[in-house]
Design a protein around this motif. Structure first.
Motif, PDB file in Angstrom:
ATOM      1  N   UNK A   1       6.314  20.352  50.528  1.00  0.00           N
ATOM      2  CA  UNK A   1       6.288  19.365  49.479  1.00  0.00           C
ATOM      3  C   UNK A   1       6.529  20.085  48.154  1.00  0.00           C
ATOM      4  N   UNK A   2       7.423  19.532  47.364  1.00  0.00           N
ATOM      5  CA  UNK A   2       7.744  20.102  46.059  1.00  0.00           C
ATOM      6  C   UNK A   2       6.570  19.916  45.110  1.00  0.00           C
ATOM      7  N   UNK A   3       6.091  20.983  44.544  1.00  0.00           N
ATOM      8  CA  UNK A   3       4.943  20.933  43.638  1.00  0.00           C
ATOM      9  C   UNK A   3       5.256  20.108  42.398  1.00  0.00           C
ATOM     10  N   UNK A   4       4.265  19.348  41.950  1.00  0.00           N
ATOM     11  CA  UNK A   4       4.410  18.580  40.716  1.00  0.00           C
ATOM     12  C   UNK A   4       4.443  19.498  39.500  1.00  0.00           C
ATOM     13  N   UNK A   5       4.071  20.747  39.686  1.00  0.00           N
ATOM     14  CA  UNK A   5       4.097  21.724  38.596  1.00  0.00           C
ATOM     15  C   UNK A   5       5.463  22.401  38.433  1.00  0.00           C
ATOM     16  N   UNK A   6       6.411  22.078  39.319  1.00  0.00           N
ATOM     17  CA  UNK A   6       7.744  22.680  39.273  1.00  0.00           C
ATOM     18  C   UNK A   6       8.671  21.839  38.404  1.00  0.00           C
ATOM     19  N   UNK A   7       8.336  21.715  37.135  1.00  0.00           N
ATOM     20  CA  UNK A   7       9.069  20.832  36.217  1.00  0.00           C
ATOM     21  C   UNK A   7      10.553  21.170  36.146  1.00  0.00           C
ATOM     22  N   UNK A   8      10.889  22.441  36.175  1.00  0.00           N
ATOM     23  CA  UNK A   8      12.294  22.828  36.060  1.00  0.00           C
ATOM     24  C   UNK A   8      13.110  22.369  37.269  1.00  0.00           C
ATOM     25  N   UNK A   9      12.475  22.305  38.435  1.00  0.00           N
ATOM     26  CA  UNK A   9      13.175  21.826  39.633  1.00  0.00           C
ATOM     27  C   UNK A   9      13.311  20.307  39.597  1.00  0.00           C
ATOM     28  N   UNK A  10      12.220  19.599  39.268  1.00  0.00           N
ATOM     29  CA  UNK A  10      12.271  18.135  39.181  1.00  0.00           C
ATOM     30  C   UNK A  10      13.345  17.688  38.178  1.00  0.00           C
ATOM     31  N   UNK A  11      13.493  18.423  37.104  1.00  0.00           N
ATOM     32  CA  UNK A  11      14.470  18.069  36.068  1.00  0.00           C
ATOM     33  C   UNK A  11      15.911  18.184  36.569  1.00  0.00           C
ATOM     34  N   UNK A  12      16.127  18.897  37.659  1.00  0.00           N
ATOM     35  CA  UNK A  12      17.468  19.049  38.208  1.00  0.00           C
ATOM     36  C   UNK A  12      17.793  18.022  39.293  1.00  0.00           C
ATOM     37  N   UNK A  13      16.791  17.294  39.756  1.00  0.00           N
ATOM     38  CA  UNK A  13      17.006  16.342  40.840  1.00  0.00           C
ATOM     39  C   UNK A  13      17.661  15.059  40.335  1.00  0.00           C
ATOM     40  N   UNK A  14      18.630  14.555  41.102  1.00  0.00           N
ATOM     41  CA  UNK A  14      19.272  13.285  40.772  1.00  0.00           C
ATOM     42  C   UNK A  14      18.292  12.139  40.969  1.00  0.00           C
ATOM     43  N   UNK A  15      18.317  11.196  40.033  1.00  0.00           N
ATOM     44  CA  UNK A  15      17.479   9.994  40.076  1.00  0.00           C
ATOM     45  C   UNK A  15      18.353   8.797  39.702  1.00  0.00           C
ATOM     46  N   UNK A  16      17.905   7.584  39.978  1.00  0.00           N
ATOM     47  CA  UNK A  16      18.723   6.415  39.657  1.00  0.00           C
ATOM     48  C   UNK A  16      19.142   6.324  38.194  1.00  0.00           C
ATOM     49  N   UNK A  17      18.279   6.725  37.295  1.00  0.00           N
ATOM     50  CA  UNK A  17      18.572   6.592  35.865  1.00  0.00           C
ATOM     51  C   UNK A  17      18.768   7.950  35.189  1.00  0.00           C
ATOM     52  N   UNK A  18      19.209   8.955  35.937  1.00  0.00           N
ATOM     53  CA  UNK A  18      19.422  10.278  35.354  1.00  0.00           C
ATOM     54  C   UNK A  18      18.819  11.370  36.204  1.00  0.00           C
ATOM     55  N   UNK A  19      17.844  12.061  35.658  1.00  0.00           N
ATOM     56  CA  UNK A  19      17.192  13.177  36.349  1.00  0.00           C
ATOM     57  C   UNK A  19      15.703  12.877  36.553  1.00  0.00           C
ATOM     58  N   UNK A  20      15.058  13.674  37.390  1.00  0.00           N
ATOM     59  CA  UNK A  20      13.684  13.410  37.787  1.00  0.00           C
ATOM     60  C   UNK A  20      12.612  14.068  36.955  1.00  0.00           C
ATOM     61  N   UNK A  21      12.907  14.445  35.723  1.00  0.00           N
ATOM     62  CA  UNK A  21      11.940  15.199  34.935  1.00  0.00           C
ATOM     63  C   UNK A  21      10.652  14.429  34.627  1.00  0.00           C
ATOM     64  N   UNK A  22      10.678  13.095  34.590  1.00  0.00           N
ATOM     65  CA  UNK A  22       9.479  12.303  34.283  1.00  0.00           C
ATOM     66  C   UNK A  22       8.615  12.031  35.508  1.00  0.00           C
ATOM     67  N   UNK A  23       9.171  12.184  36.675  1.00  0.00           N
ATOM     68  CA  UNK A  23       8.500  11.783  37.899  1.00  0.00           C
ATOM     69  C   UNK A  23       7.185  12.505  38.182  1.00  0.00           C
TER      70      UNK A  23
END
Length: 78
Positions: A1-23
Motif C-alpha cells: 500500500x502506498x504510504x499517505x506520507x509519500x506526497x511526491x509519489x501521490x503528486x505524480x499519479x494521474x487522477x480524473x481532475x489532474x494529479x493525486x496530490x490532494x488525495x
C-alpha cells in the motif's frame, strides 16, 4: 500500500481532475470520520465517467481499510 506520507509519489499519479496530490490529506480526513468526503474522493480523485486512474488503485486499499475499521453501516455502504 502506498504510504499517505509519500506526497511526491501521490503528486505524480494521474487522477480524473489532474494529479493525486490532494488525495492523502482527504483520505486522512476520511479516516477521522468525515464521511462527507466520500463523494469528493471517489468522484473527483478516483473515478470519473466510467474511467479508473492511477489514484484509484493507490487509494483503494486505504478506503477499504477505513471502511473495515468503521462500525457505522451507512458509512461502510457509502
Amino acid at each position: 500500500m502506498l504510504s499517505l506520507d509519500s506526497a511526491e509519489i501521490w503528486a505524480q499519479l494521474d487522477a480524473p481532475m489532474g494529479r493525486g496530490y490532494e488525495l492523502p490529506k482527504l483520505l486522512r480526513e476520511l479516516a477521522k470520520g468525515d464521511d462527507s468526503l466520500i463523494g469528493t474522493i471517489t468522484g473527483e480523485h478516483m473515478y470519473h465517467q466510467g474511467s479508473l486512474y492511477e489514484t484509484t488503485f493507490a487509494a483503494f486499499p486505504h478506503m477499504y481499510s477505513i471502511f473495515q475499521k468503521s462500525s457505522d453501516p451507512k458509512f461502510k455502504l457509502d
